[in-house]
Scaffold this active site. Structure first.
Site, PDB file in Angstrom:
ATOM      1  N   LYS A  48       1.017  -1.155  -0.021  1.00  0.00           N
ATOM      2  CA  LYS A  48      -0.087   0.029   0.001  1.00  0.00           C
ATOM      3  C   LYS A  48       0.671   1.186   0.163  1.00  0.00           C
ATOM      4  O   LYS A  48       0.820   2.024  -0.568  1.00  0.00           O
ATOM      5  CB  LYS A  48      -0.903  -0.102   1.189  1.00  0.00           C
ATOM      6  CG  LYS A  48      -1.740   1.245   1.663  1.00  0.00           C
ATOM      7  CD  LYS A  48      -2.350   1.169   2.712  1.00  0.00           C
ATOM      8  CE  LYS A  48      -1.738   1.421   4.183  1.00  0.00           C
ATOM      9  NZ  LYS A  48      -1.377   2.732   4.359  1.00  0.00           N
ATOM     10  N   ARG A 118      -3.756  10.729   4.719  1.00  0.00           N
ATOM     11  CA  ARG A 118      -2.708  11.546   4.980  1.00  0.00           C
ATOM     12  C   ARG A 118      -1.810  11.506   3.730  1.00  0.00           C
ATOM     13  O   ARG A 118      -1.189  12.492   3.529  1.00  0.00           O
ATOM     14  CB  ARG A 118      -1.766  11.018   6.395  1.00  0.00           C
ATOM     15  CG  ARG A 118      -0.949  11.856   6.577  1.00  0.00           C
ATOM     16  CD  ARG A 118      -0.140  11.512   7.890  1.00  0.00           C
ATOM     17  NE  ARG A 118       1.232  12.055   8.022  1.00  0.00           N
ATOM     18  CZ  ARG A 118       1.366  13.098   8.600  1.00  0.00           C
ATOM     19  NH1 ARG A 118       0.573  13.954   9.032  1.00  0.00           N
ATOM     20  NH2 ARG A 118       2.696  13.456   8.600  1.00  0.00           N
ATOM     21  N   ASP A 142      -4.923   8.413  10.037  1.00  0.00           N
ATOM     22  CA  ASP A 142      -5.264   7.669  11.447  1.00  0.00           C
ATOM     23  C   ASP A 142      -4.749   8.576  12.551  1.00  0.00           C
ATOM     24  O   ASP A 142      -4.029   9.384  12.352  1.00  0.00           O
ATOM     25  CB  ASP A 142      -4.239   6.341  11.347  1.00  0.00           C
ATOM     26  CG  ASP A 142      -4.638   5.314  10.293  1.00  0.00           C
ATOM     27  OD1 ASP A 142      -5.927   5.024  10.302  1.00  0.00           O
ATOM     28  OD2 ASP A 142      -3.703   4.954   9.576  1.00  0.00           O
ATOM     29  N   ASP A 331       4.157   0.072  12.377  1.00  0.00           N
ATOM     30  CA  ASP A 331       2.553  -0.629  11.712  1.00  0.00           C
ATOM     31  C   ASP A 331       2.792  -2.205  12.020  1.00  0.00           C
ATOM     32  O   ASP A 331       1.777  -2.821  11.780  1.00  0.00           O
ATOM     33  CB  ASP A 331       2.542  -0.369  10.434  1.00  0.00           C
ATOM     34  CG  ASP A 331       2.542   1.112   9.926  1.00  0.00           C
ATOM     35  OD1 ASP A 331       1.990   1.712  10.843  1.00  0.00           O
ATOM     36  OD2 ASP A 331       2.692   1.488   8.929  1.00  0.00           O
TER      37      ASP A 331
HETATM   38  N1  EPU Z   1       6.616  13.656  11.342  1.00  0.00           N
HETATM   39  C1  EPU Z   1       6.614  15.027  11.947  1.00  0.00           C
HETATM   40  N2  EPU Z   1       6.740  15.861  11.022  1.00  0.00           N
HETATM   41  C2  EPU Z   1       6.703  15.925   9.623  1.00  0.00           C
HETATM   42  C3  EPU Z   1       6.564  14.521   9.265  1.00  0.00           C
HETATM   43  C4  EPU Z   1       6.460  13.522  10.089  1.00  0.00           C
HETATM   44  O1  EPU Z   1       6.635  15.241  13.031  1.00  0.00           O
HETATM   45  O2  EPU Z   1       6.850  16.736   8.726  1.00  0.00           O
HETATM   46  C5  EPU Z   1       6.335  12.762  12.493  1.00  0.00           C
HETATM   47  C6  EPU Z   1       5.038  12.332  12.375  1.00  0.00           C
HETATM   48  O3  EPU Z   1       3.757  12.750  13.121  1.00  0.00           O
HETATM   49  C7  EPU Z   1       5.150  10.581  12.994  1.00  0.00           C
HETATM   50  C8  EPU Z   1       6.592  10.534  12.668  1.00  0.00           C
HETATM   51  O4  EPU Z   1       7.102  11.795  12.220  1.00  0.00           O
HETATM   52  O5  EPU Z   1       5.150  10.834  14.394  1.00  0.00           O
HETATM   53  C9  EPU Z   1       6.703   9.446  11.386  1.00  0.00           C
HETATM   54  O6  EPU Z   1       6.076  10.236  10.450  1.00  0.00           O
HETATM   55  P1  EPU Z   1       6.251   9.647   8.753  1.00  0.00           P
HETATM   56  O7  EPU Z   1       6.532  10.970   8.009  1.00  0.00           O
HETATM   57  O8  EPU Z   1       7.470   8.890   8.653  1.00  0.00           O
HETATM   58  O9  EPU Z   1       5.068   8.839   8.179  1.00  0.00           O
HETATM   59  P2  EPU Z   1       4.219   9.021   7.153  1.00  0.00           P
HETATM   60  O10 EPU Z   1       4.943   9.236   5.763  1.00  0.00           O
HETATM   61  O11 EPU Z   1       3.142   9.948   7.561  1.00  0.00           O
HETATM   62  C10 EPU Z   1       4.102   6.450   6.442  1.00  0.00           C
HETATM   63  C11 EPU Z   1       3.199   5.486   6.435  1.00  0.00           C
HETATM   64  C12 EPU Z   1       2.503   4.995   7.798  1.00  0.00           C
HETATM   65  C13 EPU Z   1       3.579   4.573   8.845  1.00  0.00           C
HETATM   66  C14 EPU Z   1       4.994   5.721   8.754  1.00  0.00           C
HETATM   67  C15 EPU Z   1       6.076   5.179   9.517  1.00  0.00           C
HETATM   68  C16 EPU Z   1       2.195   5.643   4.218  1.00  0.00           C
HETATM   69  C17 EPU Z   1       1.373   6.242   3.302  1.00  0.00           C
HETATM   70  N3  EPU Z   1       1.854   5.813   5.399  1.00  0.00           N
HETATM   71  O12 EPU Z   1       3.585   7.626   6.989  1.00  0.00           O
HETATM   72  O13 EPU Z   1       1.794   3.905   7.420  1.00  0.00           O
HETATM   73  O14 EPU Z   1       3.328   4.260   9.831  1.00  0.00           O
HETATM   74  O15 EPU Z   1       5.281   5.929   7.360  1.00  0.00           O
HETATM   75  O16 EPU Z   1       6.539   4.247   8.964  1.00  0.00           O
HETATM   76  O17 EPU Z   1       3.542   5.501   3.548  1.00  0.00           O
HETATM   77  C18 EPU Z   1      -0.157   2.413   7.797  1.00  0.00           C
HETATM   78  O18 EPU Z   1       0.165   1.902   6.752  1.00  0.00           O
HETATM   79  O19 EPU Z   1      -0.916   1.797   8.566  1.00  0.00           O
HETATM   80  C19 EPU Z   1       0.476   3.632   8.148  1.00  0.00           C
HETATM   81  C20 EPU Z   1       0.114   4.426   9.022  1.00  0.00           C
END
Ligand code: EPU
Length: 451
Positions: A48, A118, A142, A331
């Site tokens: 995904k 998101r 989420d 995850d």
């Molecule tokens: N964060 C910040 N500032 C930012 C960006 C992120 O503080 O500008 C924080 C977030 O709040 C979080 C942490 O950094 O606490 C990690 O966030 P990250 O940006 O790495 O995650 P994401 O890109 O929003 C993706 C996956 C998530 C997965 C995370 C961590 C996608 C669509 N989503 O999210 O997947 O948990 O990386 O590996 O790629 C899922 O599939 O169930 C899911 C939630």
């Protein structure tokens, strides 16, 4: 503003679904009768968290694309709607999607779509690169506590983008075009790395992302962008270098297998004391998770593209911390807590990625688990057995974890709001049934119809 091409054929989603139908209209619950060891094989499809980004990447060059190994899950359907709003046309068929991207795009992602996912924020970098402007509502997703996008914005600002927040909509512009920059992330954020990567591939000059996320899905995205003509070095390491090119061209791609889907079925095997083989996966992408499954007493065997897990009669306790890849994946945290809830001792898991990924804890405790929280630490005192009752799936992985708990609980566990699970797992209950689980899907509210 570019106008959306008129007279477009509206494509239909797989199984007659129209991409973008709000998935909360399909409100289901899963009723799991525990006590049956899972045995057999299950194959996983593409990740995904890779495919969502591939869909966004197609916006960067006009023409026809084909993506393969695509699961029929709600988030992919929803991202299809996001890019269709921007001007693309998606035709889903089986596990493929063909996408046509026109010369002109409407560079905006509206609130009703972004709020539900998101990952929609990733159109920001792609649209800035392609159109020099983007309007994106602030994202939802989420509920794991505050999930800011400051690193996305700081990175894009360093590359020449300017932002204004108007009525909840982020208006971005790169008036003089994007330029390569040195972007050092405070934390290896997956999304921020991807947004800066999108911006960098068509910026003037070279972009260097330090402290970049190293997830396999980022490597996969870089591979796809490379097929489109991007020049990227170091994806999969913490320093990514991108030489901007003036334009890209369409390409086809087969997504990297979903390590979270694979890991979830392995825990399903483990929690039931069963014997499950996951096919079409990349064992190396689950190195840390497999190590921990071994420590709880599972027998594990791996081949080139398969993993077999034989569950113990009762798991032992383990401690670990979630960390960015190659650490233990956040995850997989709720699923692992479900497994440890019946362990022969006390385990401690430290959640380092999200401030508040704990809503599932109360639901698991309703099943008789003894899980408590101390700050970011989850303390799990193993109990002899869980006992089924109604619980609510509050997000994708929490929902999956509660179903796994139901597989071992005495009696029936009804997991309501299973549509959350459908965001990330295709045919989840069917795959579990194929492995021998007793699980039925019905409308939320056991037998009563919900509109
Ligand atoms: N964060 C910040 N500032 C930012 C960006 C992120 O503080 O500008 C924080 C977030 O709040 C979080 C942490 O950094 O606490 C990690 O966030 P990250 O940006 O790495 O995650 P994401 O890109 O929003 C993706 C996956 C998530 C997965 C995370 C961590 C996608 C669509 N989503 O999210 O997947 O948990 O990386 O590996 O790629 C899922 O599939 O169930 C899911 C939630």
């Amino acid at each position: 503003m570019a106008m959306r091409t008129m007279g477009r054929v509206v494509s239909r989603g797989r199984g007659g679904r129209t991409p973008g139908l709000p998935y909360n209209r399909h409100v289901h619950q899963l009723v799991v009768t525990g006590g049956f060891p899972l045995r057999g094989e299950v194959a996983v499809l593409g990740a995904k968290n890779a495919i969502l980004k591939h869909l966004v990447a197609t916006l960067m060059a006009p023409g026809s694309y084909r993506l393969d190994n695509v699961p029929d899950i709600a988030d992919v359907t929803l991202m299809g709607s996001v890019i269709e709003h921007i001007g693309a046309t998606c035709r889903f068929s089986g596990t493929s999607v063909e996408i046509d991207v026109p010369d002109e795009l409407v560079p905006e992602a509206p609130i009703d779509l972004v709020r539900r996912m998101r990952a929609s924020i990733l159109v920001l970098g792609a649209l800035l690169a392609r159109c020099g402007e983007a309007r994106v509502a602030l994202p939802g997703g989420d509920d794991f506590g505050s999930r800011p996008i400051d690193m996305h914005l700081d990175g894009l600002k360093a590359m020449g983008a300017e932002f204004e927040l108007v009525h909840g909509e982020l208006r971005a512009r790169a008036t003089g075009g994007l330029r390569g920059a040195e972007v050092s992330l405070d934390f290896p954020s997956v999304g921020a790395t991807e947004n800066v990567l999108f911006a960098g591939v068509m910026a003037r000059g070279t972009t260097v992302i330090s402290n970049a996320a190293r997830e396999p899905e980022i490597q996969d995205l870089a591979e796809f962008l490379g097929k489109m003509g991007a020049i990227i070095r170091g994806a999969g390491t913490s320093t990514i270098e991108v030489d901007g090119v003036p334009s890209l061209s369409p390409a086809s791609h087969r997504a990297v297998p979903d390590r979270l889907e694979a890991g979830t079925y392995l825990v399903a095997g483990a929690i039931t004391g069963g014997d499950v083989t996951v096919r079409d996966c990349v064992p190396e992408h689950l190195r840390m998770e497999l190590r921990k499954l071994g420590e709880v007493g599972c027998e594990t065997e791996v081949g080139k593209d398969w993993i077999r897990v034989i569950g113990p009669s009762r798991p032992g306790p383990v401690d670990f911390a979630t960390l960015p890849y190659p650490g233990f994946h956040t995850d997989m945290h709720p699923q692992m807590v479900a497994l440890l809830s019946i362990a022969s001792g006390t385990s401690v898991i430290t959640e380092n990625i999200y401030a508040a990924r704990f809503r599932y804890v109360g639901e698991l405790n309703r099943l008789g688990a003894e899980v408590s929280l101390e700050g970011q630490h989850v303390i799990i005192r193993g109990v002899d057995r869980l006992s089924g009752c109604p619980v609510d799936a509050c997000d994708i992985r929490a929902g999956a974890a509660l179903v796994l708990a139901g597989l071992t609980a005495e009696g029936d566990t009804t997991v309501t709001d299973a549509q959350h699970i459908d965001r990330g797992y295709s045919s989840f209950d069917q795959h579990l049934r194929d492995l021998g689980a007793h699980i039925v899907r019905e409308p939320n509210g056991s037998g009563t119809t919900t509109a």
